[in-house]
Design a protein around this motif. Sequence first.
Motif, PDB file in Angstrom:
ATOM      1  N   GLY A 112       0.786  -1.224   0.000  1.00 54.03           N
ATOM      2  CA  GLY A 112       0.000   0.000   0.000  1.00 54.03           C
ATOM      3  C   GLY A 112       0.822   1.280   0.000  1.00 54.03           C
ATOM      4  N   LEU A 113       1.989   1.255  -0.604  1.00 54.93           N
ATOM      5  CA  LEU A 113       2.863   2.419  -0.613  1.00 54.93           C
ATOM      6  C   LEU A 113       2.367   3.529  -1.537  1.00 54.93           C
ATOM      7  N   GLY A 114       1.540   3.177  -2.521  1.00 57.40           N
ATOM      8  CA  GLY A 114       0.868   4.164  -3.353  1.00 57.40           C
ATOM      9  C   GLY A 114       1.656   4.728  -4.518  1.00 57.40           C
ATOM     10  N   ALA A 141      -8.074  -3.903 -17.840  1.00 62.00           N
ATOM     11  CA  ALA A 141      -7.821  -4.164 -19.264  1.00 62.00           C
ATOM     12  C   ALA A 141      -7.785  -2.834 -20.037  1.00 62.00           C
ATOM     13  N   PRO A 142      -6.803  -1.993 -19.756  1.00 57.66           N
ATOM     14  CA  PRO A 142      -6.727  -0.687 -20.416  1.00 57.66           C
ATOM     15  C   PRO A 142      -6.276  -0.799 -21.870  1.00 57.66           C
ATOM     16  N   MET A 192       1.583   7.455  -9.914  1.00 59.80           N
ATOM     17  CA  MET A 192       2.017   7.448 -11.311  1.00 59.80           C
ATOM     18  C   MET A 192       0.849   7.330 -12.292  1.00 59.80           C
ATOM     19  N   ALA A 193      -0.194   6.599 -11.919  1.00 63.96           N
ATOM     20  CA  ALA A 193      -1.322   6.364 -12.832  1.00 63.96           C
ATOM     21  C   ALA A 193      -2.635   6.321 -12.042  1.00 63.96           C
ATOM     22  N   PRO A 194      -3.094   7.466 -11.545  1.00 66.49           N
ATOM     23  CA  PRO A 194      -4.279   7.489 -10.680  1.00 66.49           C
ATOM     24  C   PRO A 194      -5.580   7.058 -11.357  1.00 66.49           C
ATOM     25  N   ASP A 195      -5.611   7.040 -12.674  1.00 65.55           N
ATOM     26  CA  ASP A 195      -6.809   6.574 -13.373  1.00 65.55           C
ATOM     27  C   ASP A 195      -6.932   5.052 -13.348  1.00 65.55           C
ATOM     28  N   LEU A 197       1.398   3.032 -17.668  1.00 66.06           N
ATOM     29  CA  LEU A 197       1.251   1.837 -16.838  1.00 66.06           C
ATOM     30  C   LEU A 197       2.589   1.142 -16.604  1.00 66.06           C
ATOM     31  N   THR A 198       3.441   1.132 -17.598  1.00 66.24           N
ATOM     32  CA  THR A 198       4.775   0.557 -17.413  1.00 66.24           C
ATOM     33  C   THR A 198       5.538   1.347 -16.355  1.00 66.24           C
ATOM     34  N   ALA A 199       5.418   2.668 -16.376  1.00 72.12           N
ATOM     35  CA  ALA A 199       6.071   3.503 -15.365  1.00 72.12           C
ATOM     36  C   ALA A 199       5.518   3.200 -13.972  1.00 72.12           C
TER      37      ALA A 199
END
Length: 63
Positions: free
Chosen positions: A12-14, A38-39, A19-22, A47-49
């Motif tokens: 849960g470090l967040g 499934a983006p 990086m990708a709040p969506d 997402l990779t980041a």
Amino acid sequence: MRIVADLTKCEGLGMCEAMAPDFFEVDEEGTVEVLDDAPGEEHRGDLTAAVDACPVLALSLQG
């Protein structure tokens, strides 16, 4: 592409949420929740980041 979260590793470090709040949210118990598992391919870079930012390696992308 599919987002996979290993909830046994998540602390849960967040970092993913930052990086990708969506696509990620850390709940009240401190566990990641994948908001869209499934983006579209156009989100691969973000997402990779986010996956790479996870210090406990709880996230991966498949496909």
